[in-house]
Design a protein around this motif. Sequence first.
Motif, PDB file in Angstrom:
ATOM      1  N   SER A 108       0.828  -1.207   0.000  1.00  0.00           N
ATOM      2  CA  SER A 108       0.000   0.000   0.000  1.00  0.00           C
ATOM      3  C   SER A 108       0.860   1.253   0.000  1.00  0.00           C
ATOM      4  O   SER A 108       1.897   1.312   0.652  1.00  0.00           O
ATOM      5  N   ASN A 110      -0.821   4.149   0.790  1.00  0.00           N
ATOM      6  CA  ASN A 110      -1.653   5.026   1.611  1.00  0.00           C
ATOM      7  C   ASN A 110      -0.968   5.192   2.967  1.00  0.00           C
ATOM      8  O   ASN A 110      -1.133   4.381   3.871  1.00  0.00           O
ATOM      9  N   GLU A 340      -7.583   1.542   5.320  1.00  0.00           N
ATOM     10  CA  GLU A 340      -7.696   2.140   3.988  1.00  0.00           C
ATOM     11  C   GLU A 340      -9.126   2.602   3.736  1.00  0.00           C
ATOM     12  O   GLU A 340      -9.363   3.666   3.156  1.00  0.00           O
ATOM     13  N   THR A 343      -9.648   5.827   5.987  1.00  0.00           N
ATOM     14  CA  THR A 343      -9.004   7.034   5.476  1.00  0.00           C
ATOM     15  C   THR A 343      -9.611   7.477   4.146  1.00  0.00           C
ATOM     16  O   THR A 343      -9.561   8.667   3.804  1.00  0.00           O
TER      17      THR A 343
END
Length: 371
Positions: A108, A110, A340, A343
């Motif tokens: 990821s 993020n 995820e 967010t």
Amino acid sequence: MKKIVSAALIGLAATSVSASALELTVSSWVAPSHPTIFAGYETYFPAVTKASNGEVTFNLVSGGALLGGKETLTGLGDGVVDASVLALTYNPAQLPTSQLVAELAMLSGNSLAVAAAVTEFTLLNCAPCIAEFSKQNVVYTGSYATAPYALISKDGISETANVAGKRIRSPGGAWDRWITEAGGTVVHTSSSEMYEALDKGVIDIAMQPAAALKTHSLWDVASSITLGSFGVYNSGPLLAFNKDSWAELSAENRRVMLDKMAEAIVATTEAYVAQNEEAKAEAAGHGMTVMDRPETLEAEIAAFNSEDVSAIVDKAKEVYGVMDAQALIDSYQASLAKWEEITASGLSGDALAERMKSEIFDKLSETEYGL
């Protein structure tokens, strides 16, 4: 608690200090301009001092004046300092289970979701990780994440074939495997040495967040940056504590320390991302060619990630002796998916910190955790 007087110290004290006040000496090998310091510690230290009514204050010794990166875990456990940032990739032998999240770094990009997921996984769902820290006489209290990594070079990188035969500065872990599989040569050098290494041709590519174009002036010695799904560095406990120092705090002040950590983690991670966005916006003005997620390269990275988990499981078992790696990986991936989604809702940094506090730190007991 250590009492150290140095020109490098940053002392944060309350206006009135009680007889039970404790001063914690914090070591960092990075400069005050680093996000862990100007965003993380400058958020955390005053908040803790205020909430503890001046009973907990901090002295920061930065720039490696007390401990370097590779020596910090041992020095922290030995009580050379009371607390420090850590880079877990320096200590795979001492913290083998904790290396799993480092090995999963490319899953990821993020940053905020990764920071929350690693913190939740380690504190609540990885008892072996906490046991490893305890064995080192260290208390873990949460991790930040960097901005997404990129490829910075003199030649454009649009597919894996462009990496073959190149010498690439790597942060380690999954990135080492990706580089090797792509036919490149892994070079482990510190971020402070990247400029000269690129300039002198010691490396052909630096794998580092785009922010390094500005913070390390890499746009002076490179002409191209490839943005992509290279993930983030996720193995940085923002502030780990010597276990004896942690025990010396009152239960009430341990509660304060836990309660304020989420804000500091979010502030640090947001600062990394902000630096990154700033550098990307300025890159073209410095003559950089910006290649944003080349289609072929993105497909090749996705294929690598889909096959890499099995390699991580094998490495965890064969190299580090971690027998339940798959179950732990599944747990981390579940936490990552959860954060995820959280967010993605666009909540503010303050709201994310409050969510982390309620879902992670509130579940830790100040009379039990770390003791």
